[in-house]
Design an enzyme around this catalytic site. Sequence first.
Site, PDB file in Angstrom:
ATOM      1  N   GLY A  46       0.912  -1.204   0.136  1.00  0.00           N
ATOM      2  CA  GLY A  46       0.015  -0.105   0.013  1.00  0.00           C
ATOM      3  C   GLY A  46       0.852   1.121  -0.164  1.00  0.00           C
ATOM      4  O   GLY A  46       1.564   1.364   0.877  1.00  0.00           O
ATOM      5  N   VAL A  71       0.801  -2.771  10.925  1.00  0.00           N
ATOM      6  CA  VAL A  71       2.040  -2.059  10.167  1.00  0.00           C
ATOM      7  C   VAL A  71       1.545  -0.630   9.954  1.00  0.00           C
ATOM      8  O   VAL A  71       2.619   0.120  10.043  1.00  0.00           O
ATOM      9  CB  VAL A  71       2.403  -2.698   8.830  1.00  0.00           C
ATOM     10  CG1 VAL A  71       3.457  -1.984   8.054  1.00  0.00           C
ATOM     11  CG2 VAL A  71       2.801  -4.343   8.993  1.00  0.00           C
ATOM     12  N   GLY A  72       0.398  -0.427   9.697  1.00  0.00           N
ATOM     13  CA  GLY A  72       0.051   0.953   9.488  1.00  0.00           C
ATOM     14  C   GLY A  72       0.428   1.722   8.230  1.00  0.00           C
ATOM     15  O   GLY A  72       0.947   3.013   8.099  1.00  0.00           O
ATOM     16  N   ASN A  99      -1.253  -0.829  -5.227  1.00  0.00           N
ATOM     17  CA  ASN A  99      -2.488  -0.543  -3.971  1.00  0.00           C
ATOM     18  C   ASN A  99      -1.993   0.859  -3.677  1.00  0.00           C
ATOM     19  O   ASN A  99      -0.893   1.052  -3.501  1.00  0.00           O
ATOM     20  CB  ASN A  99      -2.074  -1.910  -3.219  1.00  0.00           C
ATOM     21  CG  ASN A  99      -3.224  -1.780  -1.978  1.00  0.00           C
ATOM     22  OD1 ASN A  99      -2.836  -0.821  -1.080  1.00  0.00           O
ATOM     23  ND2 ASN A  99      -4.256  -2.670  -1.816  1.00  0.00           N
ATOM     24  N   CYS A 129      -8.106   0.092   5.176  1.00  0.00           N
ATOM     25  CA  CYS A 129      -6.946  -0.279   6.104  1.00  0.00           C
ATOM     26  C   CYS A 129      -7.317   0.029   7.439  1.00  0.00           C
ATOM     27  O   CYS A 129      -7.756   1.109   7.723  1.00  0.00           O
ATOM     28  CB  CYS A 129      -5.584   0.448   5.541  1.00  0.00           C
ATOM     29  SG  CYS A 129      -4.413  -0.086   6.805  1.00  0.00           S
ATOM     30  N   LYS A 164     -10.790  -1.829  -2.905  1.00  0.00           N
ATOM     31  CA  LYS A 164     -10.503  -2.849  -1.939  1.00  0.00           C
ATOM     32  C   LYS A 164     -11.453  -2.505  -0.702  1.00  0.00           C
ATOM     33  O   LYS A 164     -11.389  -1.559   0.078  1.00  0.00           O
ATOM     34  CB  LYS A 164      -9.198  -2.864  -1.432  1.00  0.00           C
ATOM     35  CG  LYS A 164      -8.883  -4.163  -0.468  1.00  0.00           C
ATOM     36  CD  LYS A 164      -7.347  -4.633  -0.601  1.00  0.00           C
ATOM     37  CE  LYS A 164      -7.108  -5.587   0.485  1.00  0.00           C
ATOM     38  NZ  LYS A 164      -5.846  -5.836   0.602  1.00  0.00           N
ATOM     39  N   ILE A 190     -11.373  -9.698   1.067  1.00  0.00           N
ATOM     40  CA  ILE A 190     -11.439  -8.799   2.148  1.00  0.00           C
ATOM     41  C   ILE A 190     -10.269  -8.097   2.582  1.00  0.00           C
ATOM     42  O   ILE A 190      -9.264  -8.966   2.503  1.00  0.00           O
ATOM     43  CB  ILE A 190     -12.299  -9.605   3.378  1.00  0.00           C
ATOM     44  CG1 ILE A 190     -11.544 -10.691   3.937  1.00  0.00           C
ATOM     45  CG2 ILE A 190     -13.864  -9.516   2.827  1.00  0.00           C
ATOM     46  CD1 ILE A 190     -12.049 -11.341   5.113  1.00  0.00           C
ATOM     47  N   GLY A 216      -5.373 -14.557   7.827  1.00  0.00           N
ATOM     48  CA  GLY A 216      -5.129 -16.134   7.732  1.00  0.00           C
ATOM     49  C   GLY A 216      -6.330 -16.907   7.728  1.00  0.00           C
ATOM     50  O   GLY A 216      -7.395 -16.507   7.605  1.00  0.00           O
TER      51      GLY A 216
HETATM   52  C1  LIG Z   1       1.355  -7.626   7.111  1.00  0.00           C
HETATM   53  C2  LIG Z   1       0.245  -7.149   6.239  1.00  0.00           C
HETATM   54  C3  LIG Z   1       0.258  -5.932   5.699  1.00  0.00           C
HETATM   55  C4  LIG Z   1      -0.924  -5.496   4.947  1.00  0.00           C
HETATM   56  N1  LIG Z   1      -0.967  -4.128   4.216  1.00  0.00           N
HETATM   57  C5  LIG Z   1      -1.773  -4.110   3.211  1.00  0.00           C
HETATM   58  C6  LIG Z   1      -1.676  -2.966   2.583  1.00  0.00           C
HETATM   59  O1  LIG Z   1      -0.784  -2.258   2.689  1.00  0.00           O
HETATM   60  N2  LIG Z   1      -2.663  -2.351   1.852  1.00  0.00           N
HETATM   61  C7  LIG Z   1      -3.954  -3.289   1.743  1.00  0.00           C
HETATM   62  O2  LIG Z   1      -4.656  -3.155   0.860  1.00  0.00           O
HETATM   63  N3  LIG Z   1      -3.952  -4.552   2.308  1.00  0.00           N
HETATM   64  C8  LIG Z   1      -2.843  -4.867   3.153  1.00  0.00           C
HETATM   65  N4  LIG Z   1      -3.114  -6.062   3.830  1.00  0.00           N
HETATM   66  C9  LIG Z   1      -4.099  -6.953   3.681  1.00  0.00           C
HETATM   67  C10 LIG Z   1      -3.967  -8.046   2.905  1.00  0.00           C
HETATM   68  O3  LIG Z   1      -3.853  -7.647   1.538  1.00  0.00           O
HETATM   69  C11 LIG Z   1      -5.291  -8.837   2.898  1.00  0.00           C
HETATM   70  O4  LIG Z   1      -6.633  -8.278   2.315  1.00  0.00           O
HETATM   71  C12 LIG Z   1      -5.435  -9.505   3.987  1.00  0.00           C
HETATM   72  O5  LIG Z   1      -4.299  -9.899   4.966  1.00  0.00           O
HETATM   73  C13 LIG Z   1      -6.298 -10.743   4.136  1.00  0.00           C
HETATM   74  O6  LIG Z   1      -5.868 -12.015   3.198  1.00  0.00           O
HETATM   75  P1  LIG Z   1      -4.938 -13.099   3.790  1.00  0.00           P
HETATM   76  O7  LIG Z   1      -5.800 -13.666   4.895  1.00  0.00           O
HETATM   77  O8  LIG Z   1      -4.524 -13.950   2.710  1.00  0.00           O
HETATM   78  O9  LIG Z   1      -3.629 -12.191   4.418  1.00  0.00           O
HETATM   79  C14 LIG Z   1      -2.104  -6.470   4.628  1.00  0.00           C
HETATM   80  C15 LIG Z   1      -1.769  -7.541   5.465  1.00  0.00           C
HETATM   81  C16 LIG Z   1      -0.829  -8.075   6.314  1.00  0.00           C
HETATM   82  C17 LIG Z   1      -0.972  -9.533   6.782  1.00  0.00           C
END
Ligand SMILES: Cc1cc2nc3c(=O)[nH]c(=O)nc-3n(C[C@H](O)[C@H](O)[C@H](O)COP(=O)(O)O)c2cc1C
Lengths: 303, 256
Positions: A46, A71-72, A99, A129, A164, A190, A216
């Site tokens: 992002g 992370v923010g 993104n 986010c 998103k 999501i 997860g």
């Molecule tokens: C460490 C971490 C950082 C993330 N940073 C972003 C981000 O910068 N922008 C965003 O749209 N989603 C971000 N996400 C969300 C993921 O893209 C994803 O939508 C979410 O983790 C669900 O998928 P998963 O269960 O496969 O991890 C982040 C997720 C994780 C775990």
Amino acid sequence: MANLSVNFAGVTFKNPIVPASGAFGFGREYEELYPLSTLGGISTKGTTLEPRNGNPAPRIAETPSGMLNSVGLQNPGIDSFLEHEVPYLATKDTRIIANIAGSTIEDCVETARRIEGSAVDMIELNISCPNVKEGGVAFGVNCNSAQTITEAVRNVTTKPLMVKLSPNVTSITDIAKAVEAGGADAVSLINTLLGMKIDINTRRPILRNNVGGLSGPAVFPVAVRMVWQVANSVSIPVCGMGGVSTWKDAVEMMLAGASLVQIGAALFDTPFAPMKIIDGLNQYLDDNKIENINDIIGKVQPW
Amino acid sequence: MKYTQGNYRIVKKENLAKNCYDFTIACPEIAEIAQAGQFAHVKINGFSLRRPISICEVDKENGTIRIVFEIRGEGTKALADCNENTLIDIIAPLGNGFTLLDSSKKAIVIGGGIGVPPMVEVAKHYRKNATAIIGFRSANAVILNEDFDSLGANVMLCTDDGTMGQKGYVTTALATRLEQETADIIYACGPHLMLKGIIELANKYNIRCEVSLEERMGCGVGACLVCACKTVKDGKEYFAHVCKDGPVFDSKEVIL
Ligand SMILES: Cc1cc2nc3c(=O)[nH]c(=O)nc-3n(C[C@H](O)[C@H](O)[C@H](O)COP(=O)(O)O)c2cc1C
Ligand SMILES: Cc1cc2nc3c(=O)[nH]c(=O)nc-3n(C[C@H](O)[C@H](O)[C@H](O)COP(=O)(O)OP(=O)(O)OC[C@H]3O[C@@H](n4cnc5c(N)ncnc54)[C@H](O)[C@@H]3O)c2cc1C
Ligand code: FES
């Protein structure tokens, strides 16, 4: 071997598997293990108009079948992304999904505007986010603001625009319809579910930010349900994610209506997850004598 | 950075002290390139996140690495249950290791508690030119002192309660050591308070110092940005990442 290629909002992906934003950086780190060209695309970390430091550590906590992150939106800013990351990714023969996020509509608009003319294939506007105080999820929990920001970004970009969505809402289908009305070419969902973990001995939350985003395997059934609901309520394509860790999950996600599938947290446990999922999809299609992966998208038969 | 992921055999398991285990793992391609101070990201069945564990020793000839860890929670407890001949899934070698000077230089390696293991490989480089200052709570927690001895290093063993070696903290031992003789470089790993004290002494005597830091990790390779730690670069504060920019940092860069 079956045809794994999908056309998603006018962009052709050689296969539907895309590492999710935030879990894969800008791809460099994982190229040590496999060529990025094997991936359908990459949703990059992002990115905001200005560089951001993100939240203080600890930024991660383990939970049953999942994890919380806070992370923010740490990122080097859009100009650095365009200068250092896009040219590199452009040589990798995979699709680049940028993104982007911002605290204000103006920031998001300006960020999208700067991407115009670059090698980016698609914009993924993150209005979901949960880890930043301003902007972020604030835009994604209200139909009016979701539509307004989508329209504003739509007006400055000719790139396919994917929005998103946040699961932290009462009706995700209403938000999906609002961004469709705002001119989005696709939706992805999501983003993480807001969660919290407390250390019972210190009585402090593990995350310095107190709360964080859950992802997860723990969120997978929620994600499948939401993808299914959204796919049935909008006519733009849906990119599904949330807890996908095996090829079986990817098949499920596609049956629910996703034409692209993103992989996030699974990468931490299994860096080869995208490769394994692509192989598994091929095998599944062959075993079931399905020649084209598009034939399974949205093909769940609900009772 | 070049790393691999795979399932590797535990060829030797030892119980070094109460709740402290020592695994020797056969992984030739990792041993080939691993450096002192780098770490392995270990997958444990039933847990969603891997556990980072420092590489304690590298044996290029036999194609093995050694990791030494303490049971701290559920994950390390399950790891301790693994036995010889089982395969464990690791990603390694990760991160930046310690900068090793010419082995004729005088080095001081300092470890506090479970911060001691990564110092073995450093001491191996300097051997008799290394002073190993290692500190533990009590005699029953002492580990690896014989390893430093057999490398020819000058070992200064400290325990908080004086049940073994000299009584007191490693920082006191370091102050005494530096009054007698200077050194070309100091390496340290351990609790923040200990590192703070060491950095102060290193600054006072104007000795180059490298410290190894810890933070909770997701990917371990630099992609997810969860392992942030505050550092200064060119006079400006910035969030570096322990897994990729570290775990070893120049003491002038860290903010503890
Ligand atoms: C460490 C971490 C950082 C993330 N940073 C972003 C981000 O910068 N922008 C965003 O749209 N989603 C971000 N996400 C969300 C993921 O893209 C994803 O939508 C979410 O983790 C669900 O998928 P998963 O269960 O496969 O991890 C982040 C997720 C994780 C775990
Ligand atoms: C670069 C690096 C090198 C390390 N080297 C060693 C070593 O050689 N020997 C050793 O015994 N320990 C080492 N540690 C600490 C070790 O990673 C933790 O003790 C271990 O992760 C705790 O896991 P758990 O399941 O027992 O604890 P839990 O508290 O149940 O773990 C829950 C989560 O918190 C994380 N976590 C908990 N404590 C720590 C910590 N101190 N540092 C990082 N993450 C943590 C875990 O990885 C896991 O994701 C190192 C840490 C880092 C960052
Ligand atoms: S753990 Fe992912 S960047 Fe360090």
